[in-house]
Design a protein around this motif. Structure first.
Motif, short mmCIF file in Angstrom:
data_model
loop_
_atom_site.label_atom_id
_atom_site.label_comp_id
_atom_site.label_asym_id
_atom_site.label_seq_id
_atom_site.Cartn_x
_atom_site.Cartn_y
_atom_site.Cartn_z
N GLU A 100 0.83 -1.21 0.00
CA GLU A 100 0.00 0.00 0.00
C GLU A 100 0.86 1.26 0.00
OE1 GLU A 100 -3.62 2.13 2.54
OE2 GLU A 100 -2.64 0.33 3.33
N ARG A 101 1.91 1.26 0.79
CA ARG A 101 2.78 2.43 0.86
C ARG A 101 3.43 2.70 -0.51
NH1 ARG A 101 5.65 0.71 4.62
NH2 ARG A 101 7.48 0.00 3.45
N HIS A 102 3.88 1.66 -1.18
CA HIS A 102 4.51 1.83 -2.49
C HIS A 102 3.52 2.35 -3.53
CE1 HIS A 102 7.95 -0.25 -0.83
NE2 HIS A 102 8.59 -0.14 -1.97
N PHE A 103 2.33 1.79 -3.55
CA PHE A 103 1.34 2.23 -4.55
C PHE A 103 0.86 3.65 -4.26
CE2 PHE A 103 0.37 -2.50 -5.05
CZ PHE A 103 1.13 -2.61 -6.19
N GLN A 104 0.72 3.99 -2.99
CA GLN A 104 0.33 5.36 -2.65
C GLN A 104 1.40 6.35 -3.12
OE1 GLN A 104 -2.52 6.37 -1.52
NE2 GLN A 104 -3.40 4.99 -0.01
N THR A 105 2.65 6.02 -2.88
CA THR A 105 3.75 6.90 -3.28
C THR A 105 3.82 7.02 -4.80
OG1 THR A 105 5.03 6.30 -1.31
CG2 THR A 105 6.24 7.26 -3.16
N SER A 106 3.74 5.89 -5.49
CA SER A 106 3.81 5.90 -6.95
C SER A 106 2.63 6.66 -7.54
CB SER A 106 3.82 4.46 -7.48
OG SER A 106 3.95 4.45 -8.89
N ARG A 107 1.45 6.49 -6.97
CA ARG A 107 0.27 7.20 -7.47
C ARG A 107 0.43 8.70 -7.31
NH1 ARG A 107 -5.64 6.36 -4.80
NH2 ARG A 107 -4.50 7.29 -3.06
N ALA A 108 0.96 9.14 -6.16
CA ALA A 108 1.16 10.57 -5.93
C ALA A 108 2.17 11.15 -6.93
CB ALA A 108 1.63 10.80 -4.51
N ALA A 110 2.90 9.89 -9.88
CA ALA A 110 2.28 9.84 -11.20
C ALA A 110 1.31 11.01 -11.41
CB ALA A 110 1.55 8.51 -11.40
N ALA A 111 0.59 11.37 -10.36
CA ALA A 111 -0.36 12.49 -10.46
C ALA A 111 0.36 13.80 -10.74
CB ALA A 111 -1.18 12.59 -9.18
N THR A 112 1.51 14.01 -10.10
CA THR A 112 2.25 15.26 -10.33
C THR A 112 2.86 15.30 -11.72
OG1 THR A 112 4.34 14.38 -9.46
CG2 THR A 112 2.82 15.38 -7.88
N LEU A 113 3.12 14.11 -12.31
CA LEU A 113 3.74 14.03 -13.63
C LEU A 113 2.73 14.02 -14.76
CD1 LEU A 113 6.30 11.23 -12.75
CD2 LEU A 113 6.91 13.58 -13.33
N GLY A 114 1.47 13.81 -14.43
CA GLY A 114 0.47 13.61 -15.47
C GLY A 114 0.57 12.25 -16.12
N ALA A 115 1.17 11.28 -15.41
CA ALA A 115 1.32 9.92 -15.91
C ALA A 115 0.03 9.14 -15.57
CB ALA A 115 2.54 9.26 -15.31
N ASP A 116 -1.00 9.37 -16.36
CA ASP A 116 -2.33 8.88 -16.00
C ASP A 116 -2.43 7.35 -16.01
OD1 ASP A 116 -3.19 11.46 -15.68
OD2 ASP A 116 -4.09 11.63 -17.66
N ARG A 117 -1.78 6.69 -16.97
CA ARG A 117 -1.87 5.23 -17.00
C ARG A 117 -1.22 4.60 -15.77
NH1 ARG A 117 -3.65 3.02 -21.96
NH2 ARG A 117 -2.85 0.98 -21.35
N LEU A 118 -0.10 5.13 -15.35
CA LEU A 118 0.54 4.63 -14.13
C LEU A 118 -0.34 4.92 -12.91
CD1 LEU A 118 2.88 3.33 -12.64
CD2 LEU A 118 4.05 5.55 -12.65
N GLN A 119 -0.93 6.08 -12.88
CA GLN A 119 -1.82 6.44 -11.77
C GLN A 119 -3.00 5.46 -11.69
OE1 GLN A 119 -3.17 10.50 -11.91
NE2 GLN A 119 -4.39 10.33 -10.05
N LEU A 120 -3.57 5.11 -12.84
CA LEU A 120 -4.68 4.17 -12.86
C LEU A 120 -4.25 2.77 -12.44
CD1 LEU A 120 -6.44 5.39 -16.12
CD2 LEU A 120 -7.41 5.41 -13.82
#
Length: 284
Positions: A100-108, A110-120
């Protein structure tokens, strides 16, 4: 190098993660550490495919190497991808807090980068963390959010994966109408992608429904679809419950060959499901 990468992506989408891992490994050999971005892409593909294929030996070392490369690159996108891969490995080993910690960090990131597929992808995998933990409403919200965002962007493949997870959630909650509705959505989303790996779940869950109703021709036809789309090549723990249910239903109908085949694959899938600690779920 580009050809190996594209072949790897195609094999991965078509439900052959072992062949895909071979292409990503070839990509790395050809690159020989020359281009950092290509090396990171190759390692991300290799790690993901080896996890999907159940080839977990030495993956901790590979993920550590990927993290180091990502940090050395100084590129936040690479760091986000490496963090996501670490989350995948933690998830497969049922280290749910770390996942959970890794996915939360990666999602955050990705959101700042506009990397929508990774965020999803992070959103979907957070749903997996919640589902394995037994937090079913939180899982449903994550899957539904991923499905909605992917649908809005026209990414049918990512939306289909989210709806597969919603179907598995409905199976866990014994909601047959919801299962059928979600699988119908998956089939519609993948109408233009007949070789996509998610068809194995369409085939498997429709075979289960047919077995429950005693419809032998339909059951065997959908079972063949599931097998053709990579059922035996992707021994992930998500397959355990539908395979176990199918084996039981087939045995009740006297279809011993099908019951045995499903039970064998269920046993393989359950190999990655461990129990016994506060950070690991109880199977089923």
């Amino acid at each position: 190098i580009d050809t190996a990468e594209r072949q790897g992506k195609l094999f991965r989408l078509e439900g052959d993660p072992e062949a895909a891992a071979g292409r990503f490994a070839r990509m790395l050999r050809l690159n020989k550490g020359g281009d950092v971005a290509q090396e990171i892409r190759g390692m991300v593909g290799l790690v993901e495919c080896r996890i999907t294929a159940g080839q977990l030996d030495d993956l901790e070392t590979e993920v550590d190497r990927l993290r180091q490369l990502a940090r050395q690159s100084g590129d936040t996108r690479h760091i986000a991808q490496a963090t996501w891969c670490g989350g995948l490995l933690h998830l497969r080993h049922r280290r749910l807090v770390a996942a959970e910690r890794h996915f939360q960090t990666s999602r955050a990131l990705a959101a700042t980068l506009g990397a929508d597929r990774l965020q999803l992808s992070c959103e979907n995998n957070l749903g997996e963390v919640f589902r394995y933990r037994g937090e079913l409403e939180a899982a449903r919200l994550s899957y539904a959010r991923a499905a909605r965002l992917a649908g809005a962007r026209g990414w049918g493949d990512l939306a289909a994966v989210a709806h597969v997870n919603l179907a598995l959630l409905a199976l866990q909650q014994d909601q047959p109408q919801a299962i059928e509705a979600e699988i119908d959505r998956v089939a519609a989303l993948l109408d233009d992608h007949p070789r996509h790996w998610a068809w194995q779940f369409v085939g498997l869950l429709r075979a289960l429904r047919a077995a429950t109703c005693g419809e032998a021709p339909a059951c065997r036809a959908w079972w063949s679809v599931a097998q053709d789309r990579g059922l035996a090549r992707m021994p992930g723990p998500d397959l355990w419950l539908p395979l176990d249910r199918l084996s039981t239903a087939a045995a009740a109908q006297g279809w011993d060959d099908l019951a045995t085949s499903a039970a064998h694959l269920a046993a393989r899938a359950s190999g990655g499901i461990r129990t016994g600690s506060s950070d690991e779920p109880v199977r089923g």
